[in-house]
Design a protein around this motif. Sequence first.
Motif, mmCIF file in Angstrom:
data_model
loop_
_atom_site.group_PDB
_atom_site.id
_atom_site.type_symbol
_atom_site.label_atom_id
_atom_site.label_comp_id
_atom_site.label_asym_id
_atom_site.label_seq_id
_atom_site.Cartn_x
_atom_site.Cartn_y
_atom_site.Cartn_z
ATOM 1 N N LEU A 20 41.536 43.346 47.947
ATOM 2 C CA LEU A 20 40.887 43.843 46.740
ATOM 3 C C LEU A 20 41.772 43.519 45.550
ATOM 4 C CD1 LEU A 20 39.881 47.360 48.089
ATOM 5 C CD2 LEU A 20 38.307 45.468 47.628
ATOM 6 N N ASN A 21 41.163 43.094 44.472
ATOM 7 C CA ASN A 21 41.917 42.826 43.251
ATOM 8 C C ASN A 21 41.920 44.085 42.396
ATOM 9 O OD1 ASN A 21 43.293 41.058 41.325
ATOM 10 N ND2 ASN A 21 41.468 41.357 40.081
ATOM 11 N N ALA A 39 38.176 52.447 50.033
ATOM 12 C CA ALA A 39 37.116 51.516 49.651
ATOM 13 C C ALA A 39 36.413 51.071 50.918
ATOM 14 C CB ALA A 39 37.697 50.308 48.917
ATOM 15 N N ASP A 40 35.123 51.340 50.996
ATOM 16 C CA ASP A 40 34.331 51.039 52.191
ATOM 17 C C ASP A 40 34.982 51.604 53.451
ATOM 18 O OD1 ASP A 40 32.431 49.742 50.673
ATOM 19 O OD2 ASP A 40 33.326 47.760 50.940
ATOM 20 N N THR A 82 43.635 51.618 33.077
ATOM 21 C CA THR A 82 43.588 51.413 34.520
ATOM 22 C C THR A 82 42.784 52.532 35.170
ATOM 23 O OG1 THR A 82 45.728 50.283 34.518
ATOM 24 C CG2 THR A 82 44.973 51.210 36.615
ATOM 25 N N ARG A 83 41.727 52.151 35.886
ATOM 26 C CA ARG A 83 40.870 53.115 36.574
ATOM 27 C C ARG A 83 40.566 52.564 37.973
ATOM 28 N NH1 ARG A 83 42.231 54.838 32.174
ATOM 29 N NH2 ARG A 83 40.867 55.737 30.566
ATOM 30 N N PHE A 84 40.639 53.415 38.995
ATOM 31 C CA PHE A 84 40.424 52.924 40.357
ATOM 32 C C PHE A 84 38.991 52.460 40.550
ATOM 33 C CE2 PHE A 84 39.345 53.275 44.821
ATOM 34 C CZ PHE A 84 40.426 52.677 45.437
ATOM 35 N N GLU A 89 32.639 45.998 41.889
ATOM 36 C CA GLU A 89 31.669 45.515 42.869
ATOM 37 C C GLU A 89 32.334 44.943 44.118
ATOM 38 O OE1 GLU A 89 29.139 42.790 40.884
ATOM 39 O OE2 GLU A 89 28.186 44.320 39.625
ATOM 40 N N GLN A 90 33.649 45.043 44.208
ATOM 41 C CA GLN A 90 34.339 44.528 45.396
ATOM 42 C C GLN A 90 34.103 45.420 46.619
ATOM 43 O OE1 GLN A 90 38.523 42.978 44.392
ATOM 44 N NE2 GLN A 90 38.040 44.296 42.659
#
Length: 243
Positions: free
Chosen positions: A82-83, A140-141, A90-92, A98-99
């Motif tokens: 993930l980039n 993430a996911d 800066t926000r997570f 959309e990654q």
Amino acid sequence: MAGQVQRQTGVALWRQIADRIRQAISAGAYDETGMVPPEMTLATQFGVNRHTVRSALAALAQEGIVRAVQGRGTLIERKERLNFPISKRTRFNSGIGEQARETRGLLLGHGEEASSDEVARWLKLAPGTKVIRLETVRKADGRPVSSATSWFPAARFAGMPEAYEKTESITRAFADLGLSDYIRATTEITAAHAEAADLSALELTPGAIVLITKAMNTDLDGVPVQYSVTRFAADRVQFTIEN
């Protein structure tokens, strides 16, 4: 990838080999075949026995970096990093964007405590001033991406634990507590082997590398509102520094 590993350094041989294979995969050394070289080839290259190489590959397999395929060898799992942009804001969630189909923020623990000298320095408070501490994990996911310890001035953000647990977001928690916008003032980045707490929170194996950020956010008047130490799984995230 360098040759034989170093003995009597205090770092287990299998861990050194796992680190070098990680680096080689990241550098694209095996892109032509998509496979890690055979165990005997690696054993000869590093000057160790096959059992030591097998231990290194087993650790990488537990992290999802490689996968043993019967009759073929050790396949490299193609999981793109993930980039994560680091910028003035800066926000997570917006950084991952959309990654990932789904992002989550889990509150593992919290408390009110007297600020240490380090926390007080970053938040520009007198040492011992009360602060709110949050222990969080971001996913993430479904995959853990980062674990963080964050501190906030208690006088201003006493309701932060409840707000974060409800919103799963620092940004939305701040908004609930009356802070509509904030900016990233400072970010320091280092790297290290994962510690025991990282292995558990980020679902890593011994020897994994984490990227560590120390960051301070301020309100629009320049008053510090958050100091965080965040540990990112290096095989899952890369940073982009934006102006």
